[in-house]
Design a protein around this motif. Sequence first.
Motif, PDB file in Angstrom:
ATOM      1  N   ILE A  89       8.474  40.101  39.772  1.00 42.88           N
ATOM      2  CA  ILE A  89       8.777  38.684  39.578  1.00 42.88           C
ATOM      3  C   ILE A  89       8.781  38.392  38.084  1.00 42.88           C
ATOM      4  O   ILE A  89       7.850  38.776  37.366  1.00 42.88           O
ATOM      5  CB  ILE A  89       7.729  37.805  40.285  1.00 42.88           C
ATOM      6  N   VAL A  90       9.822  37.705  37.619  1.00 37.35           N
ATOM      7  CA  VAL A  90       9.923  37.323  36.208  1.00 37.35           C
ATOM      8  C   VAL A  90      10.063  35.807  36.151  1.00 37.35           C
ATOM      9  O   VAL A  90      10.989  35.242  36.737  1.00 37.35           O
ATOM     10  CB  VAL A  90      11.123  37.999  35.521  1.00 37.35           C
ATOM     11  N   ILE A  91       9.143  35.155  35.444  1.00 35.76           N
ATOM     12  CA  ILE A  91       9.129  33.701  35.367  1.00 35.76           C
ATOM     13  C   ILE A  91       9.019  33.255  33.916  1.00 35.76           C
ATOM     14  O   ILE A  91       8.585  34.010  33.047  1.00 35.76           O
ATOM     15  CB  ILE A  91       7.959  33.094  36.180  1.00 35.76           C
ATOM     16  N   GLY A  92       9.416  32.020  33.663  1.00 37.38           N
ATOM     17  CA  GLY A  92       9.225  31.418  32.354  1.00 37.38           C
ATOM     18  C   GLY A  92       7.902  30.673  32.307  1.00 37.38           C
ATOM     19  O   GLY A  92       7.246  30.465  33.324  1.00 37.38           O
ATOM     20  N   SER A  93       7.514  30.264  31.112  1.00 33.50           N
ATOM     21  CA  SER A  93       6.265  29.526  30.929  1.00 33.50           C
ATOM     22  C   SER A  93       6.420  28.551  29.772  1.00 33.50           C
ATOM     23  O   SER A  93       7.254  28.748  28.879  1.00 33.50           O
ATOM     24  CB  SER A  93       5.096  30.476  30.622  1.00 33.50           C
ATOM     25  N   VAL A  94       5.591  27.516  29.796  1.00 34.37           N
ATOM     26  CA  VAL A  94       5.440  26.649  28.630  1.00 34.37           C
ATOM     27  C   VAL A  94       4.364  27.212  27.719  1.00 34.37           C
ATOM     28  O   VAL A  94       4.504  27.233  26.499  1.00 34.37           O
ATOM     29  CB  VAL A  94       5.109  25.214  29.070  1.00 34.37           C
ATOM     30  N   ALA A  95       3.285  27.690  28.324  1.00 28.60           N
ATOM     31  CA  ALA A  95       2.208  28.336  27.572  1.00 28.60           C
ATOM     32  C   ALA A  95       1.552  29.368  28.468  1.00 28.60           C
ATOM     33  O   ALA A  95       1.538  29.234  29.696  1.00 28.60           O
ATOM     34  CB  ALA A  95       1.178  27.314  27.092  1.00 28.60           C
ATOM     35  N   VAL A  96       0.997  30.407  27.852  1.00 32.59           N
ATOM     36  CA  VAL A  96       0.329  31.461  28.608  1.00 32.59           C
ATOM     37  C   VAL A  96      -0.759  32.048  27.719  1.00 32.59           C
ATOM     38  O   VAL A  96      -0.620  32.103  26.496  1.00 32.59           O
ATOM     39  CB  VAL A  96       1.340  32.543  29.056  1.00 32.59           C
ATOM     40  N   SER A  97      -1.864  32.452  28.340  1.00 28.51           N
ATOM     41  CA  SER A  97      -2.940  33.073  27.575  1.00 28.51           C
ATOM     42  C   SER A  97      -2.910  34.577  27.786  1.00 28.51           C
ATOM     43  O   SER A  97      -2.348  35.074  28.766  1.00 28.51           O
ATOM     44  CB  SER A  97      -4.302  32.517  28.009  1.00 28.51           C
ATOM     45  N   GLU A  98      -3.532  35.310  26.874  1.00 23.45           N
ATOM     46  CA  GLU A  98      -3.583  36.762  27.013  1.00 23.45           C
ATOM     47  C   GLU A  98      -4.391  37.183  28.231  1.00 23.45           C
ATOM     48  O   GLU A  98      -4.322  38.339  28.652  1.00 23.45           O
ATOM     49  CB  GLU A  98      -4.156  37.395  25.741  1.00 23.45           C
TER      50      GLU A  98
END
Length: 282
Positions: free
Chosen positions: A117-126
């Motif tokens: 699954i490949v999705i976009g994000s507004v923000a993501v943490s490590e």
Amino acid sequence: MESQNLADFPRPVHHRIPNFKGSYLACQRIKDLQVFARTQEVKVDPDKPLEGARLLALQSQKTLLVPTPRLRTGLFNKIIPPPGATKDILRKCATSQGVRNFSTPIGLDSRVLVDLIVIGSVAVSEKGWRIGKGEGYADLEYAMMVSMGAVCEGTPVVTIVHDCQVVDFPEALLEDHDLTVDYILTPTRVITTGCQRPKPAGIMWSKITREMLEKMPILRSLRDRERRAGKDVTLAEPGCWHPDPPSTARRPQNTPWSGAGPAPGCQHLEGGTGPAAEGHVT
């Protein structure tokens, strides 16, 4: 991103999954993941910054599934390039226009097993914690795929973002319905998150309203199927779920989320598909 001129078309990037300069380079890094090489069916969201990932899936002759906008006409469209498609045609197939012109709907009875699954994000943490644009569709799509038996907890989730979107934020911002990610791809890094937070495990019908059922026929079909299976499909009381308007949405407060339960039809690729199969690359 706008103030630093890191954003790319379409602009402004507010209230959407932002496209960014270097998105194509970030998408190319999916080839660094062993799970991509083993993948047969890939689900990639229709956001502009993921266009390069859709193109790579087609060029690698993988089955490409793209969610329908706002789930109004179904869950997936399968992208089918014309016979003998050239590189230019494949590029068109990977665009939003190509998704409309070269796709066929995939019904609930289709035998779909999504490997990646490949999705976009507004923000993501490590750590793998993700924030979307606040409407909850990516989370609901995943919960619906679990209910269909199209994914299981071991199905890897990748997000593709600019380096500036990788930030620390408290886990308290997350809710049980929020989808986490296993890999983060940026123009400069491949990050294996090692996230242990459970992913959604199915649709929690008590968070679904009748208005949502009216707008998403596939939800009605899934509800009928789960009712026949003896599951509790009681809907939310009127007024219990109101998505924030796009002008104010920053963090989904009462978006549809998923409940506990095993993922039916779960299978794994030979050699494993989860984060343990990869190393951490920086």
